[in-house]
Design a protein around this motif. Structure first.
Motif, PDB file in Angstrom:
ATOM      1  N   GLY A 158       0.816  -1.210   0.000  1.00 19.22           N
ATOM      2  CA  GLY A 158       0.000   0.000   0.000  1.00 19.22           C
ATOM      3  C   GLY A 158       0.844   1.250   0.000  1.00 19.22           C
ATOM      4  N   ALA A 159       1.892   1.265   0.840  1.00 15.77           N
ATOM      5  CA  ALA A 159       2.767   2.435   0.923  1.00 15.77           C
ATOM      6  C   ALA A 159       3.485   2.679  -0.399  1.00 15.77           C
ATOM      7  CB  ALA A 159       3.788   2.246   2.045  1.00 15.77           C
ATOM      8  N   LEU A 160       3.929   1.609  -1.055  1.00 13.91           N
ATOM      9  CA  LEU A 160       4.618   1.756  -2.336  1.00 13.91           C
ATOM     10  C   LEU A 160       3.686   2.317  -3.404  1.00 13.91           C
ATOM     11  CD1 LEU A 160       6.750  -1.534  -2.448  1.00 13.91           C
ATOM     12  CD2 LEU A 160       7.581   0.802  -2.126  1.00 13.91           C
ATOM     13  N   MET A 161       2.434   1.850  -3.411  1.00 13.90           N
ATOM     14  CA  MET A 161       1.486   2.340  -4.411  1.00 13.90           C
ATOM     15  C   MET A 161       1.091   3.794  -4.140  1.00 13.90           C
ATOM     16  SD  MET A 161       1.283   0.164  -6.711  1.00 13.90           S
ATOM     17  CE  MET A 161       3.019  -0.148  -6.313  1.00 13.90           C
ATOM     18  N   ALA A 184       3.135   5.914  -2.881  1.00 11.91           N
ATOM     19  CA  ALA A 184       4.312   6.641  -3.375  1.00 11.91           C
ATOM     20  C   ALA A 184       4.260   6.798  -4.887  1.00 11.91           C
ATOM     21  CB  ALA A 184       5.590   5.906  -2.963  1.00 11.91           C
ATOM     22  N   LEU A 185       3.890   5.725  -5.599  1.00 15.42           N
ATOM     23  CA  LEU A 185       3.796   5.802  -7.055  1.00 15.42           C
ATOM     24  C   LEU A 185       2.735   6.808  -7.483  1.00 15.42           C
ATOM     25  CD1 LEU A 185       4.396   4.849  -9.940  1.00 15.42           C
ATOM     26  CD2 LEU A 185       2.789   2.950  -9.568  1.00 15.42           C
ATOM     27  N   MET A 186       1.557   6.756  -6.849  1.00 19.48           N
ATOM     28  CA  MET A 186       0.491   7.695  -7.200  1.00 19.48           C
ATOM     29  C   MET A 186       0.918   9.130  -6.943  1.00 19.48           C
ATOM     30  SD  MET A 186      -3.276   6.232  -6.264  1.00 19.48           S
ATOM     31  CE  MET A 186      -2.940   6.246  -4.524  1.00 19.48           C
ATOM     32  N   ASP A 187       1.525   9.359  -5.779  1.00 22.40           N
ATOM     33  CA  ASP A 187       1.899  10.726  -5.439  1.00 22.40           C
ATOM     34  C   ASP A 187       2.977  11.265  -6.364  1.00 22.40           C
ATOM     35  OD1 ASP A 187       0.275  11.671  -3.251  1.00 22.40           O
ATOM     36  OD2 ASP A 187       1.188  10.117  -2.035  1.00 22.40           O
ATOM     37  N   ALA A 188       3.953  10.428  -6.689  1.00 20.70           N
ATOM     38  CA  ALA A 188       4.981  10.872  -7.633  1.00 20.70           C
ATOM     39  C   ALA A 188       4.342  11.221  -8.969  1.00 20.70           C
ATOM     40  CB  ALA A 188       6.030   9.774  -7.806  1.00 20.70           C
ATOM     41  N   SER A 189       3.408  10.394  -9.401  1.00 20.62           N
ATOM     42  CA  SER A 189       2.757  10.609 -10.702  1.00 20.62           C
ATOM     43  C   SER A 189       1.874  11.848 -10.699  1.00 20.62           C
ATOM     44  CB  SER A 189       1.921   9.376 -11.059  1.00 20.62           C
ATOM     45  OG  SER A 189       2.705   8.207 -11.012  1.00 20.62           O
ATOM     46  N   PHE A 190       1.091  12.036  -9.615  1.00 22.55           N
ATOM     47  CA  PHE A 190       0.266  13.241  -9.511  1.00 22.55           C
ATOM     48  C   PHE A 190       1.137  14.491  -9.587  1.00 22.55           C
ATOM     49  CE2 PHE A 190      -3.036  10.725  -6.876  1.00 22.55           C
ATOM     50  CZ  PHE A 190      -3.751  10.413  -8.017  1.00 22.55           C
ATOM     51  N   ASN A 191       2.298  14.438  -8.933  1.00 27.10           N
ATOM     52  CA  ASN A 191       3.176  15.601  -8.925  1.00 27.10           C
ATOM     53  C   ASN A 191       3.796  15.859 -10.288  1.00 27.10           C
ATOM     54  OD1 ASN A 191       3.586  16.988  -6.175  1.00 27.10           O
ATOM     55  ND2 ASN A 191       3.554  14.829  -5.621  1.00 27.10           N
ATOM     56  N   VAL A 192       4.043  14.791 -11.063  1.00 27.60           N
ATOM     57  CA  VAL A 192       4.515  14.982 -12.436  1.00 27.60           C
ATOM     58  C   VAL A 192       3.468  15.744 -13.249  1.00 27.60           C
ATOM     59  CG1 VAL A 192       5.121  13.798 -14.584  1.00 27.60           C
ATOM     60  CG2 VAL A 192       6.045  12.973 -12.411  1.00 27.60           C
ATOM     61  N   CYS A 193       2.187  15.519 -12.949  1.00 27.86           N
ATOM     62  CA  CYS A 193       1.102  16.227 -13.638  1.00 27.86           C
ATOM     63  C   CYS A 193       0.893  17.634 -13.098  1.00 27.86           C
ATOM     64  CB  CYS A 193      -0.208  15.451 -13.489  1.00 27.86           C
ATOM     65  SG  CYS A 193      -0.271  13.866 -14.341  1.00 27.86           S
ATOM     66  N   PHE A 194       0.901  17.788 -11.761  1.00 28.12           N
ATOM     67  CA  PHE A 194       0.531  19.059 -11.143  1.00 28.12           C
ATOM     68  C   PHE A 194       1.377  20.218 -11.657  1.00 28.12           C
ATOM     69  CE2 PHE A 194      -1.148  16.894  -7.047  1.00 28.12           C
ATOM     70  CZ  PHE A 194      -2.403  16.778  -7.621  1.00 28.12           C
TER      71      PHE A 194
END
Length: 493
Positions: free
Chosen positions: A114-117, A119-129
């Protein structure tokens, strides 16, 4: 040859930010449900804020890198759009895998997965933001900047409304189960993430297809950049040491407006982080009257069985958090419609400070709304039975929504005019430090404050958020916006 940046139509501005609706859809699903998911997978209240640290840490690392890279990029897709599309694809992968963390127990513990996923979502959201913020600055002329960021705020909040309310709808309209045993994730949450992933990818593709970024020569002409100051992809890439030195020089020499806004951002985002992490346990304890011991994994493990009433109350409270988060997003979306006109009439600082103050008062007022009497509520799409106090909490959501709309628009509108056009992306990325750093501080301290000062009584940590937001409101009046001279200097930087 036109030297002045052309004004955009309403629908052109809409298309520039439309993908942010989907990104915020996914982000809202995360905000409303990650504490619920991690609690179901075994996290205690003290450690919840530590898991949430993944989000700001990813923002701290990713956004400046993406901002700098997008400043130097110009290819067939454009300047910002390649990063927006790549981030969306990665976020979709994380959104599909996170609610399925228990399926990977043979390889990783569900909590770690869960923690890894996350992290993946947050990194990806930030690439978009970050590219979305910069895209508005690139495409929208200064005279339409208030409108541009207000429309972006409106779309963000439309996405947040749908994302926040979706698990509730799937349970109460479609009929999916909203409860889960320890180590599992509720079916309504799983399907909400699948739907959110689909919406995110679809809206981002719309922006990528419907928005045509300016060619380098047009951009430089519209922004008044000389050849030496222009953004270009030509030439050798500088060595890592030189690039780091240049980056720290940019941080040291950041515009005064940016430094002053950082103080406001600190207290605003410190409060928001607390709300996202602890609203679920706060209302479960305060409104549904569930004893705080049922948030202690050690106590739960020692109990012969978790009473059905506790399981049902946690599920109902988790769903209602989605309603509350959707409500503040609705109020934020409505306020966003008037935000640009209010800022033009009364000034950005006055509107910004007043909005934050209203948000702070609203957080503190959480203490006033406990009422355990059960009432039937008609939500148009369905009827539910909840404590009256849960319904009353919709009142402070008005103030929270107004504050959220201002936080999404005003600092960026105030900052954009103070930034050199050839460094907008990297400075917008650096500005994300002012979003990430307070969340990291909040994550490191809020859990300790909750357990050591308030003995895990979560409603009081929401009051701490209110006090922080009020301090942020007062800090707005110390911000000096860029004047015309500053703007001319920035253009030639």
């Amino acid at each position: 040859m036109q030297a002045t940046q052309p004004r955009l139509s309403f629908w052109q501005i809409w298309n520039v930010s439309f993908g942010f609706l989907g990104v915020q859809f996914g982000f809202a699903l995360q905000n409303a449900n990650v504490s619920r998911i991690l609690s179901d997978l075994g996290a205690d209240l003290h450690s919840l804020s530590l898991f949430w640290l993944v989000a700001p840490i990813m923002g701290l690392i990713v956004q400046p890198i993406v901002g700098s890279a997008s400043d130097r990029t110009w290819n067939r897709l454009g300047r910002r759009r390649p990063f927006i599309l790549a981030g969306a694809i990665a976020a979709v992968l994380g959104m599909i895998l996170l609610p399925n963390a228990p399926l990977f127990v043979a390889f990783l513990a569900p909590m770690l997965m869960g923690a890894l996923m996350v992290a993946l979502m947050d990194a990806s959201f930030n690439v978009c933001f970050q590219p979305f913020r910069s895209l508005v600055s690139d495409m929208v002329p200064p005279s339409q900047r208030n409108v541009g960021y207000s429309i972006q705020s409106l779309l963000i909040n439309i996405g947040a409304v749908i994302g926040s309310i979706l698990p509730f709808v799937l349970t109460n309209v479609i009929g999916l189960e909203n409860t889960a045993q320890m180590g599992q994730v509720a079916p309504s949450v799983i399907w909400a993430f699948y739907i959110g992933a689909t919406v995110l990818l679809g809206t981002v593709i719309w922006t990528v297809i419907r928005t045509k970024e300016y060619a380098p020569e047009d951009y430089n002409r519209y922004k008044g950049l000389s050849e030496t100051a222009s953004v270009t992809t030509e030439g050798k890439k500088a060595p890592l040491g030189q690039r780091l030195a240049e980056f720290f020089t940019l941080v040291k020499d950041m515009p005064t407006t940016m430094r002053q806004l950082a103080v406001v951002q600190f207290f605003s985002w410190f409060a928001l982080f607390i709300m996202w992490v602890y609203t679920t346990p706060a209302i479960t304890q305060h409104i549904w009257n569930v004893d705080k011991q049922w948030f202690d994994p050690t106590f739960i493990a020692a109990a012969p069985v978790v009473p059905e009433a506790i399981v049902m109350a946690k599920g109902a409270a988790g769903d209602w958090v989605g309603i509350l988060f959707a409500a503040y997003s609705v109020f934020a979306a409505i306020f966003s419609i008037f935000l640009a006109k209010l800022a033009d009439k009364f000034g950005r600082k006055t509107v910004y400070a007043g909005s934050l103050a209203l948000g702070g008062i609203s957080y503190v007022s959480f203490l006033l709304f406990q009422d355990l009497n059960m009432v039937n509520v008609n939500l148009l799409i369905t009827e539910v039975t909840v404590p009256l106090g849960a319904v009353k909490l919709l009142i402070p959501m008005i103030g929270v929504g107004i504050a959220w709309a201002a936080i999404l628009a005003m600092p960026y509108a105030m900052l954009a005019g103070a930034l050199p056009a050839n460094k907008t992306g990297v400075y917008m990325g650096i500005f994300n430090f002012t979003v990430a750093a307070p969340q990291i501080v909040s994550g490191l301290t809020a859990g300790w404050i909750l357990s050591s000062v308030f003995d895990n009584d979560a409603k009081y940590i929401i009051v701490v958020a209110g006090v922080s937001m009020l301090i942020g409101a007062a800090s707005v009046f110390f911000v000096k916006e860029a004047d015309k001279q500053d703007l001319e200097a920035a253009k030639g930087a």
